[in-house]
Scaffold this motif. Structure first.
Motif, PDB file in Angstrom:
ATOM      1  N   ASP A 107       0.827  -1.209   0.000  1.00 51.84           N
ATOM      2  CA  ASP A 107       0.000   0.000   0.000  1.00 51.84           C
ATOM      3  C   ASP A 107       0.861   1.259   0.000  1.00 51.84           C
ATOM      4  O   ASP A 107       2.098   1.194  -0.030  1.00 51.84           O
ATOM      5  N   GLU A 108       0.196   2.399   0.028  1.00 50.25           N
ATOM      6  CA  GLU A 108       0.898   3.685  -0.074  1.00 50.25           C
ATOM      7  C   GLU A 108       1.811   3.960   1.119  1.00 50.25           C
ATOM      8  O   GLU A 108       2.721   4.789   1.038  1.00 50.25           O
ATOM      9  N   LYS A 109       1.593   3.226   2.215  1.00 48.60           N
ATOM     10  CA  LYS A 109       2.457   3.385   3.390  1.00 48.60           C
ATOM     11  C   LYS A 109       3.616   2.393   3.385  1.00 48.60           C
ATOM     12  O   LYS A 109       4.397   2.336   4.332  1.00 48.60           O
ATOM     13  N   GLY A 110       3.701   1.590   2.320  1.00 58.27           N
ATOM     14  CA  GLY A 110       4.782   0.610   2.222  1.00 58.27           C
ATOM     15  C   GLY A 110       4.509  -0.688   2.964  1.00 58.27           C
ATOM     16  O   GLY A 110       5.408  -1.509   3.140  1.00 58.27           O
ATOM     17  N   LYS A 111       3.276  -0.890   3.371  1.00 58.25           N
ATOM     18  CA  LYS A 111       2.907  -2.095   4.129  1.00 58.25           C
ATOM     19  C   LYS A 111       2.441  -3.195   3.188  1.00 58.25           C
ATOM     20  O   LYS A 111       1.693  -2.942   2.240  1.00 58.25           O
ATOM     21  N   GLU A 112       2.889  -4.434   3.459  1.00 57.77           N
ATOM     22  CA  GLU A 112       2.422  -5.589   2.690  1.00 57.77           C
ATOM     23  C   GLU A 112       1.018  -5.975   3.131  1.00 57.77           C
ATOM     24  O   GLU A 112       0.752  -6.101   4.326  1.00 57.77           O
ATOM     25  N   ASN A 113       0.134  -6.163   2.173  1.00 61.14           N
ATOM     26  CA  ASN A 113      -1.230  -6.634   2.458  1.00 61.14           C
ATOM     27  C   ASN A 113      -1.452  -7.936   1.703  1.00 61.14           C
ATOM     28  O   ASN A 113      -1.477  -7.959   0.474  1.00 61.14           O
ATOM     29  N   ILE A 114      -1.578  -9.016   2.463  1.00 60.99           N
ATOM     30  CA  ILE A 114      -1.677 -10.343   1.854  1.00 60.99           C
ATOM     31  C   ILE A 114      -3.111 -10.613   1.395  1.00 60.99           C
ATOM     32  O   ILE A 114      -4.063 -10.472   2.164  1.00 60.99           O
ATOM     33  N   THR A 115      -3.237 -10.977   0.117  1.00 55.29           N
ATOM     34  CA  THR A 115      -4.553 -11.186  -0.478  1.00 55.29           C
ATOM     35  C   THR A 115      -4.855 -12.648  -0.781  1.00 55.29           C
ATOM     36  O   THR A 115      -6.015 -13.027  -0.908  1.00 55.29           O
ATOM     37  N   GLN A 116      -3.819 -13.478  -0.931  1.00 53.78           N
ATOM     38  CA  GLN A 116      -4.026 -14.902  -1.208  1.00 53.78           C
ATOM     39  C   GLN A 116      -2.979 -15.720  -0.468  1.00 53.78           C
ATOM     40  O   GLN A 116      -1.828 -15.300  -0.347  1.00 53.78           O
ATOM     41  N   LEU A 117      -3.400 -16.889  -0.020  1.00 57.50           N
ATOM     42  CA  LEU A 117      -2.492 -17.913   0.503  1.00 57.50           C
ATOM     43  C   LEU A 117      -2.747 -19.159  -0.326  1.00 57.50           C
ATOM     44  O   LEU A 117      -3.885 -19.412  -0.736  1.00 57.50           O
ATOM     45  N   TYR A 158       2.166 -13.514  11.135  1.00 53.77           N
ATOM     46  CA  TYR A 158       1.961 -12.172  10.572  1.00 53.77           C
ATOM     47  C   TYR A 158       1.276 -12.248   9.207  1.00 53.77           C
ATOM     48  O   TYR A 158       0.546 -11.326   8.824  1.00 53.77           O
ATOM     49  N   MET A 159       1.490 -13.343   8.463  1.00 56.72           N
ATOM     50  CA  MET A 159       0.822 -13.503   7.171  1.00 56.72           C
ATOM     51  C   MET A 159      -0.668 -13.799   7.365  1.00 56.72           C
ATOM     52  O   MET A 159      -1.512 -13.241   6.658  1.00 56.72           O
ATOM     53  N   ILE A 160      -0.976 -14.683   8.306  1.00 55.34           N
ATOM     54  CA  ILE A 160      -2.378 -14.992   8.592  1.00 55.34           C
ATOM     55  C   ILE A 160      -3.093 -13.726   9.059  1.00 55.34           C
ATOM     56  O   ILE A 160      -4.204 -13.425   8.618  1.00 55.34           O
ATOM     57  N   ALA A 161      -2.432 -12.972   9.939  1.00 54.15           N
ATOM     58  CA  ALA A 161      -3.026 -11.734  10.462  1.00 54.15           C
ATOM     59  C   ALA A 161      -3.283 -10.745   9.328  1.00 54.15           C
ATOM     60  O   ALA A 161      -4.358 -10.139   9.246  1.00 54.15           O
ATOM     61  N   SER A 162      -2.307 -10.578   8.446  1.00 55.34           N
ATOM     62  CA  SER A 162      -2.467  -9.656   7.314  1.00 55.34           C
ATOM     63  C   SER A 162      -3.614 -10.108   6.414  1.00 55.34           C
ATOM     64  O   SER A 162      -4.437  -9.289   5.973  1.00 55.34           O
ATOM     65  N   TYR A 163      -3.692 -11.408   6.140  1.00 58.36           N
ATOM     66  CA  TYR A 163      -4.770 -11.946   5.303  1.00 58.36           C
ATOM     67  C   TYR A 163      -6.142 -11.645   5.907  1.00 58.36           C
ATOM     68  O   TYR A 163      -7.100 -11.330   5.191  1.00 58.36           O
ATOM     69  N   LEU A 164      -6.229 -11.728   7.241  1.00 61.99           N
ATOM     70  CA  LEU A 164      -7.500 -11.490   7.926  1.00 61.99           C
ATOM     71  C   LEU A 164      -7.746 -10.010   8.224  1.00 61.99           C
ATOM     72  O   LEU A 164      -8.835  -9.640   8.674  1.00 61.99           O
ATOM     73  N   GLY A 165      -6.717  -9.175   8.014  1.00 63.56           N
ATOM     74  CA  GLY A 165      -6.872  -7.743   8.250  1.00 63.56           C
ATOM     75  C   GLY A 165      -6.841  -7.353   9.711  1.00 63.56           C
ATOM     76  O   GLY A 165      -7.506  -6.403  10.146  1.00 63.56           O
ATOM     77  N   ILE A 166      -6.046  -8.097  10.516  1.00 60.49           N
ATOM     78  CA  ILE A 166      -5.936  -7.819  11.953  1.00 60.49           C
ATOM     79  C   ILE A 166      -4.456  -7.801  12.354  1.00 60.49           C
ATOM     80  O   ILE A 166      -3.592  -8.132  11.550  1.00 60.49           O
ATOM     81  N   THR A 167      -4.180  -7.441  13.594  1.00 66.38           N
ATOM     82  CA  THR A 167      -2.803  -7.447  14.088  1.00 66.38           C
ATOM     83  C   THR A 167      -2.416  -8.851  14.548  1.00 66.38           C
ATOM     84  O   THR A 167      -3.278  -9.689  14.836  1.00 66.38           O
TER      85      THR A 167
END
Length: 199
Positions: free
Chosen positions: A67-77, A174-183
């Motif tokens: 994203d624009e803040k440089g954060k990885e957002n996981i969309t698929q596993l 951290y990947m599972i959390a990113s996929y779910l949109g949580i910390t």
């Protein structure tokens, strides 16, 4: 890499949905490409056009965008017997906005868009397979979009572990959390709550 075993694996995967004759399997086999990735290697990078459908024969991969803040957002596993791709790039022939990277050493079977379109004409069952796969992908995307905006985090987590048994052990928290949109911290709390609820 034992390609005969991998071809049998892919054939069984197709035949779970559509019938294939021996001669049709031989035609499909001639159009396959095999790729081996080491952990952290890329299957697709942002800016590249996705020109293949990709089946995970061994290992696990994940797709993400930055994203624009440089954060990885996981969309698929993805794990064995799953397909992983940037369908937007594949269908539109536009540069990908995602990265697809190996989470573990992986073996991928891929079919180019050109070859797949030839197979659609030669083998109607392959066309039917992808029609059903695309429908399923659309339904899954709709469900995920609905969940993202209307379902609480605990329900999201519970649905995830119910639908994808054992996948949680294959990926870092951290990947599972990113996929779910949580910390990660909240994921840890949800996991403990879930274990308590099912025990």
């Amino acid at each position: 890499m034992d390609t005969d075993i991998i071809i049998s694996q892919l054939t069984e995967h197709f035949q779970e949905i559509v019938p294939l004759k021996e001669e049709e399997i031989n035609i499909v086999t001639q159009k396959l490409e095999f790729i081996q990735l080491k952990k952290k290697e890329y299957l697709l990078r942002e800016g590249q056009v996705s020109r293949h459908m990709r089946f995970i024969a061994q290992g696990s991969l994940y797709a993400y965008h930055i994203d624009e803040k440089g954060k990885e957002n996981i969309t698929q596993l993805g794990i064995e017997n799953w397909w992983i791709n940037d369908l937007y790039s594949y269908l539109s022939e536009q540069p990908s906005r995602m990265f697809i990277q190996a989470n573990e050493d992986a073996t991928i079977v891929q079919i180019s868009k050109t070859n797949l379109e030839l197979l659609y004409k030669e083998i109607p069952s392959i066309s039917e397979f992808w029609r059903l796969k695309m429908q399923s992908a659309y339904v899954t995307l709709q469900e995920r979009t609905f969940e993202h905006s209307r379902v609480d985090a605990y329900t999201k987590y519970r649905n995830f572990v119910t639908a994808y048994r054992n996948i949680e052990q294959r990926f870092p928290q951290y990947m599972i959390a990113s996929y779910l949109g949580i910390t990660v911290e909240y994921l840890s709390y949800l996991r403990k709550k879930h274990l308590s609820d099912v025990s």
